[in-house]
Every structure is written in structure tokens, then in C-alpha cells.
Enzyme design. Structure first.
Site, PDB file in Angstrom:
ATOM      1  N   TYR A 136      33.000 -86.833  24.375  1.00 38.15           N
ATOM      2  CA  TYR A 136      32.766 -86.654  25.807  1.00 38.15           C
ATOM      3  C   TYR A 136      33.918 -87.217  26.653  1.00 38.15           C
ATOM      4  O   TYR A 136      33.719 -87.493  27.843  1.00 38.15           O
ATOM      5  CB  TYR A 136      31.440 -87.298  26.209  1.00 38.15           C
TER       6      TYR A 136
ATOM      7  N   ARG B  62      16.116 -76.299  27.618  1.00 36.37           N
ATOM      8  CA  ARG B  62      16.004 -77.569  28.354  1.00 36.37           C
ATOM      9  C   ARG B  62      14.723 -77.621  29.179  1.00 36.37           C
ATOM     10  O   ARG B  62      14.089 -78.671  29.309  1.00 36.37           O
ATOM     11  CB  ARG B  62      17.246 -77.772  29.228  1.00 36.37           C
TER      12      ARG B  62
ATOM     13  N   PHE C 156      28.238 -91.540  34.776  1.00 39.62           N
ATOM     14  CA  PHE C 156      27.243 -91.571  33.702  1.00 39.62           C
ATOM     15  C   PHE C 156      27.863 -91.683  32.298  1.00 39.62           C
ATOM     16  O   PHE C 156      27.146 -91.684  31.304  1.00 39.62           O
ATOM     17  CB  PHE C 156      26.342 -90.336  33.774  1.00 39.62           C
TER      18      PHE C 156
ATOM     19  N   GLU D  75      35.245 -78.328  19.846  1.00 37.65           N
ATOM     20  CA  GLU D  75      34.044 -79.109  19.518  1.00 37.65           C
ATOM     21  C   GLU D  75      33.548 -78.813  18.106  1.00 37.65           C
ATOM     22  O   GLU D  75      33.114 -79.721  17.383  1.00 37.65           O
ATOM     23  CB  GLU D  75      32.961 -78.822  20.561  1.00 37.65           C
TER      24      GLU D  75
ATOM     25  N   THR E  37      21.765 -78.184  33.332  1.00 32.15           N
ATOM     26  CA  THR E  37      21.912 -79.556  32.819  1.00 32.15           C
ATOM     27  C   THR E  37      20.692 -80.408  33.130  1.00 32.15           C
ATOM     28  O   THR E  37      20.197 -81.152  32.271  1.00 32.15           O
ATOM     29  CB  THR E  37      23.170 -80.203  33.456  1.00 32.15           C
TER      30      THR E  37
ATOM     31  N   ARG F 195      24.636 -70.754  26.971  1.00 33.45           N
ATOM     32  CA  ARG F 195      24.412 -71.528  28.202  1.00 33.45           C
ATOM     33  C   ARG F 195      23.184 -70.991  28.946  1.00 33.45           C
ATOM     34  O   ARG F 195      22.420 -71.760  29.530  1.00 33.45           O
ATOM     35  CB  ARG F 195      25.657 -71.485  29.106  1.00 33.45           C
TER      36      ARG F 195
HETATM   37  P1  IDP Z   1      26.260 -79.741  30.315  1.00 37.10           P
HETATM   38  O1  IDP Z   1      25.788 -80.451  29.053  1.00 37.10           O
HETATM   39  O2  IDP Z   1      25.164 -78.918  30.934  1.00 37.10           O
HETATM   40  O3  IDP Z   1      27.534 -78.960  30.101  1.00 37.10           O
HETATM   41  P2  IDP Z   1      27.912 -81.729  31.649  1.00 37.10           P
HETATM   42  O4  IDP Z   1      28.144 -81.773  33.118  1.00 37.10           O
HETATM   43  O5  IDP Z   1      29.028 -81.233  30.776  1.00 37.10           O
HETATM   44  O6  IDP Z   1      26.571 -80.867  31.394  1.00 37.10           O
HETATM   45  O7  IDP Z   1      27.504 -83.183  31.194  1.00 37.10           O
HETATM   46  C1  IDP Z   1      27.495 -83.545  29.828  1.00 37.10           C
HETATM   47  C2  IDP Z   1      26.219 -84.313  29.544  1.00 37.10           C
HETATM   48  O8  IDP Z   1      26.240 -85.536  30.295  1.00 37.10           O
HETATM   49  C3  IDP Z   1      24.930 -83.631  29.981  1.00 37.10           C
HETATM   50  O9  IDP Z   1      24.463 -82.669  29.050  1.00 37.10           O
HETATM   51  C4  IDP Z   1      23.992 -84.812  30.113  1.00 37.10           C
HETATM   52  O10 IDP Z   1      23.547 -85.273  28.821  1.00 37.10           O
HETATM   53  C5  IDP Z   1      24.915 -85.869  30.702  1.00 37.10           C
HETATM   54  N1  IDP Z   1      24.866 -85.858  32.183  1.00 37.10           N
HETATM   55  C6  IDP Z   1      25.396 -84.924  33.026  1.00 37.10           C
HETATM   56  N2  IDP Z   1      25.172 -85.238  34.312  1.00 37.10           N
HETATM   57  C7  IDP Z   1      24.500 -86.412  34.290  1.00 37.10           C
HETATM   58  C8  IDP Z   1      23.982 -87.275  35.324  1.00 37.10           C
HETATM   59  O11 IDP Z   1      24.110 -87.008  36.530  1.00 37.10           O
HETATM   60  N3  IDP Z   1      23.323 -88.400  34.902  1.00 37.10           N
HETATM   61  C9  IDP Z   1      23.180 -88.731  33.578  1.00 37.10           C
HETATM   62  N4  IDP Z   1      23.655 -87.965  32.585  1.00 37.10           N
HETATM   63  C10 IDP Z   1      24.308 -86.806  32.932  1.00 37.10           C
HETATM   64 MG    MG Z   2      29.421 -79.620  29.518  1.00 37.01          MG
END
Ligand code: IDP
Ligand code: MG
Length: 138
Positions: free
Chosen positions: A50, A103, A58, A127, A92, A86
Site C-alpha cells: 500500500y 462490499r 489512514f 500487484e 470503497t 471494481r
Molecule cells: P479501494 O480499495 O476501493 O481501491 P483505496 O482508496 O485504494 O480504495 O484505499 C485502499 C484501502 O484503504 C481501502 O480498500 C480501505 O481498506 C482503506 N481505506 C480507504 N479509505 C479509507 C478511509 O478513509 N479510512 C480508513 N481506511 C480507508
Molecule cells: Mg485502490
């Protein structure tokens, strides 16, 4: 890796016994499993995976969450795999994920949101390579 994407069933999905139901959804949606591994990330590995989110507030929580228990990593194949996956997983934040998405059905919070899905062909390849060698892909 065109027509391929990468996913992880995250620690919440595994500990809630959702591996079977989530894999069923993935298969029903027409994805073929190309490689699959039950494993656990160290803090260092989760931090590297990540790294793109290093500056996000976060990030630290996400790294400890993603290394808190076993996960399932897999490479999936289907036409238009990245975009279709997706769509299958939903937003998310599970409270904003469309009805019937993975989800929406299985995630508990924006952090513990059941599954990862790559956001581009390039990232799917990177990945997938994080977990699998060429020889492990079918
Ligand atoms: P995605 O998994 O839908 O692509 P990303 O923005 O890439 O979302 O974020 C990666 C991961 O980080 C998310 O799947 C989630 O587990 C975590 N995450 C994203 N936004 C937040 C937040 O605002 N608070 C806490 N965890 C978050
Ligand atoms: Mg992502």
C-alpha cells in the site's frame, strides 16, 4: 496482464468465514481463477503493497489491519477484468456500495471492506507479481 486483475480477500472476510461466499460471487460473475494463495502479510509487506497510500491519514491503520490476520490473494481472468471486478466489489465505503456488490454484502467498514481490487491493468500486473511468480499462474 490484460484481461486479468488481482484481488485479496482481506482479514475481515477471512475471519468472518466469507472466503466461500465471496469466491462463489467471483465465479458467478464469470471470473476464472488463475492463481490463488492463503497467506498472511507482515507489517513490512503490507506497507510495501500500500506504499502508494503512504501520505494518506489512514495508511498506518491500514497497514496494521492488513497484517492482522490471514488473507487470500488471487489473480482473476475475464474480459475487461479490472473494470468489471471494481463494479462487482462496489465502492470503497460499504455504506455507499451498490446493493448486491461484494462490499455491500460482506464488508463491515471503510477500512475492513472485505476485498481488494486492482484499479488499472498496470497495477494488476504489479500487484499480482507481489504474490505470484510466472510459474504459479495458469
Ligand atoms: P479501494 O480499495 O476501493 O481501491 P483505496 O482508496 O485504494 O480504495 O484505499 C485502499 C484501502 O484503504 C481501502 O480498500 C480501505 O481498506 C482503506 N481505506 C480507504 N479509505 C479509507 C478511509 O478513509 N479510512 C480508513 N481506511 C480507508
Ligand atoms: Mg485502490
Amino acid at each position: 496482464m490484460s484481461n486479468r486483475t488481482f484481488t485479496m480477500l482481506k482479514p475481515d472476510a477471512v475471519s468472518n468465514n466469507y472466503i466461500g461466499p465471496i469466491l462463489a460471487k467471483i465465479n458467478e460473475a464469470g471470473f476464472r481463477i488463475v492463481a490463488m494463495k492463503y497467506t498472511r502479510l507482515s507489517q513490512e509487506q503490507a506497507g510495501n503493497f500500500y506504499a502508494v497510500h503512504k501520505e494518506r491519514p489512514f495508511y498506518k491503520d491500514l497497514v496494521s489491519y492488513m497484517s492482522s490476520g490471514p488473507i487470500v490473494a488471487a489473480i482473476l481472468e475475464k474480459n475487461n477484468a479490472v473494470e468489471d471486478f471494481r463494479t462487482l466489489i462496489g465502492a470503497t465505503d460499504p455504506s455507499k456500495a451498490a446493493p448486491g456488490t461484494i462490499r455491500n454484502l460482506f464488508a463491515k467498514s471503510i477500512e475492513a471492506n472485505a476485498v481488494h481490487g486492482s484499479d488499472s491493468d498496470e497495477n494488476a500486473s504489479i500487484e499480482g507479481g507481489f504474490f505470484f511468480s510466472q510459474l504459479e499462474r495458469f
